[in-house]
Design a protein around this motif. Structure first.
Motif, short mmCIF file in Angstrom:
data_model
loop_
_atom_site.label_atom_id
_atom_site.label_comp_id
_atom_site.label_asym_id
_atom_site.label_seq_id
_atom_site.Cartn_x
_atom_site.Cartn_y
_atom_site.Cartn_z
N THR A 22 23.51 -19.11 6.63
CA THR A 22 22.46 -20.12 6.67
C THR A 22 22.70 -21.10 7.82
OG1 THR A 22 22.10 -19.90 4.30
CG2 THR A 22 21.28 -21.91 5.35
N VAL A 26 20.35 -21.74 11.09
CA VAL A 26 19.89 -23.08 11.48
C VAL A 26 20.23 -23.33 12.94
CG1 VAL A 26 20.28 -25.56 11.14
CG2 VAL A 26 19.94 -24.07 9.15
N VAL A 74 21.52 -23.97 -0.75
CA VAL A 74 20.46 -24.50 0.12
C VAL A 74 20.14 -25.93 -0.31
CG1 VAL A 74 18.03 -24.30 0.80
CG2 VAL A 74 19.47 -22.28 0.73
N LYS A 75 20.01 -26.15 -1.60
CA LYS A 75 19.74 -27.51 -2.09
C LYS A 75 20.89 -28.44 -1.72
CE LYS A 75 17.09 -25.89 -6.02
NZ LYS A 75 17.16 -25.56 -7.44
N LEU A 77 22.93 -28.17 0.78
CA LEU A 77 22.87 -28.39 2.23
C LEU A 77 21.81 -29.44 2.57
CD1 LEU A 77 23.88 -27.51 5.04
CD2 LEU A 77 22.18 -25.68 4.96
N GLU A 78 20.66 -29.34 1.93
CA GLU A 78 19.59 -30.31 2.16
C GLU A 78 20.03 -31.72 1.74
OE1 GLU A 78 15.63 -27.50 1.61
OE2 GLU A 78 16.54 -28.40 -0.17
N VAL A 79 20.65 -31.83 0.57
CA VAL A 79 21.12 -33.13 0.08
C VAL A 79 22.18 -33.70 1.02
CG1 VAL A 79 22.41 -34.26 -1.79
CG2 VAL A 79 20.51 -32.73 -2.33
N LEU A 81 22.68 -33.04 4.24
CA LEU A 81 22.07 -33.44 5.51
C LEU A 81 21.34 -34.77 5.35
CD1 LEU A 81 21.49 -32.87 8.46
CD2 LEU A 81 19.54 -31.49 7.74
N GLU A 82 20.66 -34.94 4.25
CA GLU A 82 19.96 -36.20 4.00
C GLU A 82 20.94 -37.36 3.86
OE1 GLU A 82 16.82 -38.18 4.27
OE2 GLU A 82 16.61 -36.05 4.57
#
Length: 103
Positions: A22, A26, A74-75, A77-79, A81-82
């Motif tokens: 992943t 990206v 994935v979740k 990773l999103e958290v 990054l945020e």
């Protein structure tokens, strides 16, 4: 071969294999390429992207579809990054706010 439960295997595969692929995808979407001022760490990222992008997209998608832990990654990773982005914004706001004491 290592003996482990299917669940443990899926957790480990999601963290190691899926997350690696992943991140590489990206980097590929970002069109990350070598530059004249690369650090060793950046060279490692470019190498990761180049090596991993030769692997099957179908396998990567299969992990996402069939491994619930990959979807969690994935979740995560999103958290993450945020959170990193928010830390940058908080720091930037602190630097720009004259009422914040700088020690």
């Amino acid at each position: 071969m290592l003996e482990m439960s299917c669940e443990e295997h899926d957790k480990l595969a999601a963290r190691s294999q899926f997350l690696t692929h992943t991140i590489a995808r990206v980097l590929s979407e970002m069109k990350v390429e070598s530059t004249p001022i690369d650090t060793k760490s950046f060279q490692t990222l470019v190498q990761l992207k180049e090596t991993t992008m030769n692997n099957s997209l179908i396998d990567h998608i299969g992990l996402f579809i069939h491994n619930k832990y990959a979807q969690e990654e994935v979740k995560n990773l999103e958290v993450a990054l945020e959170k990193v982005k928010q830390n940058f914004l908080d720091r930037m706001n602190d630097e720009l706010d004259p009422s914040v004491s700088k020690h």
